[in-house]
Design a protein around this motif. Structure first.
Motif, short mmCIF file in Angstrom:
data_model
loop_
_atom_site.label_atom_id
_atom_site.label_comp_id
_atom_site.label_asym_id
_atom_site.label_seq_id
_atom_site.Cartn_x
_atom_site.Cartn_y
_atom_site.Cartn_z
N TYR A 42 -57.11 18.96 0.90
CA TYR A 42 -57.88 20.02 1.55
C TYR A 42 -59.37 19.73 1.45
N SER A 43 -59.80 19.16 0.34
CA SER A 43 -61.20 18.75 0.20
C SER A 43 -61.56 17.69 1.23
N ALA A 44 -60.64 16.76 1.48
CA ALA A 44 -60.88 15.73 2.49
C ALA A 44 -61.02 16.36 3.87
N LEU A 45 -60.20 17.37 4.16
CA LEU A 45 -60.29 18.05 5.45
C LEU A 45 -61.65 18.74 5.60
N LYS A 46 -62.09 19.41 4.55
CA LYS A 46 -63.38 20.10 4.60
C LYS A 46 -64.53 19.09 4.67
N TRP A 47 -64.36 17.96 4.01
CA TRP A 47 -65.39 16.91 4.04
C TRP A 47 -65.59 16.38 5.45
N VAL A 48 -64.49 16.10 6.14
CA VAL A 48 -64.62 15.56 7.48
C VAL A 48 -65.20 16.61 8.42
N ARG A 49 -64.80 17.86 8.23
CA ARG A 49 -65.38 18.92 9.06
C ARG A 49 -66.88 19.02 8.85
N LEU A 50 -67.32 18.94 7.61
CA LEU A 50 -68.74 19.03 7.30
C LEU A 50 -69.51 17.84 7.85
N CYS A 51 -68.96 16.65 7.66
CA CYS A 51 -69.69 15.45 8.08
C CYS A 51 -69.78 15.32 9.59
N THR A 52 -68.82 15.86 10.32
CA THR A 52 -68.94 15.81 11.77
C THR A 52 -69.99 16.79 12.27
N SER A 53 -70.40 17.73 11.43
CA SER A 53 -71.44 18.68 11.80
C SER A 53 -72.82 18.21 11.36
N LEU A 54 -72.89 17.60 10.18
CA LEU A 54 -74.16 17.18 9.62
C LEU A 54 -74.34 15.68 9.83
N ARG A 55 -74.69 15.31 11.01
CA ARG A 55 -74.77 13.90 11.35
C ARG A 55 -75.98 13.20 10.73
N THR A 56 -76.85 13.96 10.09
CA THR A 56 -77.95 13.33 9.38
C THR A 56 -77.52 12.87 7.99
N ALA B 193 -72.42 10.25 7.51
CA ALA B 193 -72.18 10.55 8.92
C ALA B 193 -72.70 9.45 9.84
N ASN B 194 -73.41 8.47 9.29
CA ASN B 194 -73.82 7.33 10.10
C ASN B 194 -72.65 6.38 10.36
N SER B 195 -71.57 6.61 9.67
CA SER B 195 -70.37 5.81 9.85
C SER B 195 -69.83 5.99 11.26
N SER B 196 -69.17 4.94 11.77
CA SER B 196 -68.55 5.04 13.10
C SER B 196 -67.46 6.10 13.12
N PHE B 197 -66.89 6.35 11.94
CA PHE B 197 -65.82 7.34 11.84
C PHE B 197 -66.23 8.68 12.43
N PHE B 198 -67.49 9.02 12.29
CA PHE B 198 -67.90 10.36 12.67
C PHE B 198 -68.26 10.47 14.15
N ASN B 199 -67.89 9.48 14.91
CA ASN B 199 -67.98 9.59 16.35
C ASN B 199 -66.69 10.25 16.84
N VAL B 200 -66.47 11.49 16.38
CA VAL B 200 -65.27 12.23 16.74
C VAL B 200 -65.67 13.55 17.37
N ASP B 201 -64.73 14.09 18.13
CA ASP B 201 -64.91 15.39 18.75
C ASP B 201 -63.69 16.24 18.37
N LEU B 202 -63.86 17.11 17.39
CA LEU B 202 -62.74 17.88 16.88
C LEU B 202 -62.15 18.82 17.92
#
Length: 363
Positions: free
Chosen positions: A144-158, A162-171
């Motif tokens: 669940y922490s991993a789920l919240k982490w990805v949600r947060l990082c896709t919002s805070l691209r700074t 979040a500079n990772s290619s992984f965060f080029n996602v659209d939930l």
């Protein structure tokens, strides 16, 4: 007698394949040792089918969690020109099986790389901590922490991560949680948790996938359904996962049987995200998986379930080439596509119509 009892008749092709292969699981230590060889066998099967390196990117991230640190492995499709700017991808959070106490992210790694590229979906594979050293709710909370982490990082691209290619996602294109066996137990609990969590109010989980659904402790089976819940006894000596193995896993995992986070079947299911499930007929978990789908569907949620008569727990990992194994893989992909199609239509906000597909069941 359960209307599903006939689903335990062994599939001849699968039984022949199993009889040519041996496995023994006794203590947790021996199970972990056997798992190393099992994972190696799975990886050897998928290695020749891996997509070229230029088709995807793999990144391991260390995530701080309560009382420790876990690894999350991120698989991201690459665009044709190797850039990550043209497209954004849906996301699937994956949790491996192993009775909460065995295996790691390598078990499904190669297969998930294929899924990542073939379906053009970003995958987050969680290496959660294992029981009995880390009993309930540690592994669940890790995921669940991993789920919240990805949600947060896709919002805070700074954020640096979040500079990772992984965060080029659209939930909004798809935000799925999925797992196999004990991982499916986590996926079901997380899907329910997320419904009530304001943290996900603007980007809700849009679907969940339960492979070999493990959703209720035997001591918590609903009294009105106990006469139908016969698979734990009927299939007690089935290959790979016998009744004694399952009861031992529950004991190591801990937690109260009637806690909905332990037995997600006990949750109220209204408002849940759409669900796709795969259930094996010759499996101690068969009846709880089918009951879960029924209760979720009756709560007004879109569901789709595929059933594999004569197939035992985990067969698709070891025997991917048999007829049922090929079908299992194909329908897993179709199930993800189905959930993503619902995400695109934004029907997760309107569960008034169900879409249920049940193969090989009466009626």
């Amino acid at each position: 007698m359960s209307q599903y009892a006939h689903l335990s008749d062994p599939d001849p092709e699968l039984l022949a394949a199993f009889n040519a292969w041996t496995a023994s699981f006794t203590t947790i230590a021996s199970a972990r040792e056997k798992a190393k060889a099992f994972i190696g066998m799975i990886m050897d099967y998928h290695r020749p089918h891996l997509p070229p390196d230029e088709k995807y990117r793999m990144e391991d991230h260390k995530l701080s969690v309560f009382g420790g640190e876990i690894t999350v492995r991120v698989l991201t499709p690459r665009n044709a020109d190797n850039s990550h700017e043209q497209n954004s991808f849906p996301l699937l959070l994956w949790m491996h099986g192993g009775g909460w106490g065995v295996s790691n992210i390598d078990q499904d790694d190669f297969y998930l790389r294929r899924i990542c590229v073939d379906l053009q979906i970003c995958i987050l594979n969680v290496d959660y901590r294992l029981a009995p050293e880390y009993p309930f709710p540690t592994g669940l909370d890790d995921c669940y922490s991993a789920l919240k982490w990805v949600r947060l990082c896709t919002s805070l691209r700074t954020n640096a991560a979040a500079n990772s290619s992984f965060f080029n996602v659209d939930l909004s294109r798809g935000f799925l949680v999925a797992g196999q066996s004990s991982g499916s137990n986590f996926a079901a609990a997380i899907a329910h948790r997320a419904v009530a969590d304001p943290f996900f109010s603007d980007k809700p989980v849009t679907g969940h996938v339960l492979q070999l659904a493990l959703v209720c402790h035997p001591d918590a089976y609903p009294p009105e359904c106990r006469l139908e819940m016969i698979s734990m006894e009927q299939n007690k000596d089935a290959p790979f996962l016998r009744k004694e193995h399952m009861l031992g896993a529950w004991h190591r995992y801990g937690g109260s049987p009637t806690d909905p986070d332990v037995s997600p079947l006990l949750y109220k299911h209204e408002g849940l995200s759409p669900m796709y499930a795969q259930v094996c007929g010759w499996d101690v978990l068969r009846d709880e998986g089918l009951l879960y789908e029924k209760l979720v569907r009756e709560a007004g949620v879109h569901t789709k379930v595929d059933v594999y008569p004569g197939a035992f727990h985990g067969f698709s990992c070891a025997f991917s080439d048999v007829r049922l194994g090929v079908r299992f893989d194909r329908e897993f992909r179709e199930g993800i596509r189905w959930l993503l199609s619902l995400s695109k239509k934004d029907v997760q906000q309107n569960y008034g119509v169900t879409a249920t597909v049940v193969d090989d069941l009466p009626g």
